[in-house]
Design a protein around this motif. Sequence first.
Motif, PDB file in Angstrom:
ATOM      1  N   THR A   1       0.806  -1.223   0.000  1.00  0.00           N
ATOM      2  CA  THR A   1       0.000   0.000   0.000  1.00  0.00           C
ATOM      3  C   THR A   1       0.840   1.274   0.000  1.00  0.00           C
ATOM      4  OG1 THR A   1      -0.166  -0.075   2.435  1.00  0.00           O
ATOM      5  CG2 THR A   1      -1.939  -1.117   1.157  1.00  0.00           C
ATOM      6  N   GLN A   2       2.091   1.183   0.426  1.00  0.00           N
ATOM      7  CA  GLN A   2       2.916   2.389   0.539  1.00  0.00           C
ATOM      8  C   GLN A   2       3.955   2.513  -0.570  1.00  0.00           C
ATOM      9  OE1 GLN A   2       1.947   4.607   2.871  1.00  0.00           O
ATOM     10  NE2 GLN A   2       0.366   3.050   3.298  1.00  0.00           N
TER      11      GLN A   2
ATOM     12  N   TYR B   1      -4.978  -3.353   1.908  1.00  0.00           N
ATOM     13  CA  TYR B   1      -5.344  -2.927   3.258  1.00  0.00           C
ATOM     14  C   TYR B   1      -6.102  -4.033   3.992  1.00  0.00           C
ATOM     15  CZ  TYR B   1      -3.967   1.912   2.341  1.00  0.00           C
ATOM     16  OH  TYR B   1      -3.238   3.044   2.058  1.00  0.00           O
TER      17      TYR B   1
END
Length: 535
Positions: free
Chosen positions: A351-352, A433
């Motif tokens: 996600t990052q 997530y």
Amino acid sequence: MPSPTQKRVYNWYISLVAASCMVLYGYDASVFNSLQGSKHWVAYFNTPNSQVIGAINTAYTVGAVVAGFFFGGPLADYAGRRMGMAVGSVLVIIATFMQTFTPRGNMGCFIGGRVLIGIGQGIALTAGPIYIGELAPSEIRGTIMSFWQMFYSVGSFIAYWINYGCQKHPQKLGEWDWKMVVIFQLLMPILILAQIFFIPESPRWYVQNGNRIEDARKSLTKVRDTPQEVEDELLSIREAIEFEAEAISSGYSALWKDKSIRKRMFIAMIVNGGQQISGQGTLNSYSSKIYAKVFKDPAQIALINALNATFGIIFTLNATWTVDRFGRKFLLIVGGIGMAVCMLIVATVETQTATLANGGKSVPVGISIVFLMFLFALFYKPSWGATVWIFTAEIFSMNVRAQAVGMCSQTQNVVNSIVQQFFPTFLDNCGFYAFYMFAGINVLLSAFVWYFVPETKKVTLEEIDTLFGGSNHVETGAEIMGIKDPHHAHMESQTVSEGDDKGENEKRDNEKRDNEKRDNEKRDTETRVNETNVV
């Protein structure tokens, strides 16, 4: 007469035949995951949406749950553990043909095959672990049962490598690039049926059904090293069953009437359900869909799945030397914490980091995610994979074992059906997530084990009730039968079935005398036996 070494090898052989039922489960769980990566399969069924994909997975779990809760236990108790495995294998064969030759676009027929294969596996997966638990010696029961989970990985291994080979040649194979993967599911049930009636039935089943003492003795003789071991274990079985017949009801009613059994059901259902919400059940069913968010080549995804299944076999082997050394509780706690850390990191990495123009990730990010998924499997396989099955198969007394194991093991499918139905939509909306949820769940599972799960390693099946606040079935049963030493049988005066004639008694006496001449330790044992008063 077979030597102790030969009998130990035979013990392993019959256990692995029963464990082959788990290959059915591992193969099937991997088959549908593989099919989702086939463009021909998608086109054949008119591009099913995520809700239909979830329904196909749920159809299997519904069949498995119904069979595990209502059919598997009664069949294993009425017809025997071997018959349960055989019936399950036959249903898998029928269902495989239904899925392979489903008419084009007829999703109803395909789903019907999924329901039937779930019923077959629900029956087989109830009988298999019970059989292993009842035949394996207590000191190596955990080690042998670890192969139950390893054979799940063997099933995945076969399915994913067949799929990888098919995905390398989609143009040549056409629609058979997915039908080939499905029809190979026939292999293992045929092998099981070819062997299942040539291995001994459970001695505990023989005693429970018609008090067939001599049949039970013959089964035990094939898998125990000495006549004294056979008689001691047979005595323990009879004492436990005598107590259960006198003091405890059998069948489904006993599952809630006895406080000790209720406690075990509560613990085992949570542990089994926890296995599927740890994240592994989702990875088994949707890893192709998950990896599609990182990699865009179907063949590359198929290769990753195949390698994951290959390493899964190696990772599960860790249970063979850890489960009886460190114990069930230790493995479940360490495994849960390790899985939580892996899920936390993999969610953060995906996600990052930046997404490329083609919708995938950079090579270093992709490699990192795959490594973390493999590391997750390293923690999962020997702990929440293998150990959950070991624990479930060994904690219930004989009078409720089949029903309880069937119901608790199918809690996996109850939970899995819920997760699998909503996860495709969850993944589409939230992406990676979703894995933060699995990290939190694994922490909670480890805490539950710490506070509520007792250690069961190397405890005999007949005496495991004491760990959960129940009576010692062996000692209490001995009191009912009027036996002073509940753990040792006097081979000369041990009560046997009415069909035991004088020739059989003389044969056992001769075996005892031969053993006394060859082994000083045996003479000491027999001296103690002759001092025992058995009524």
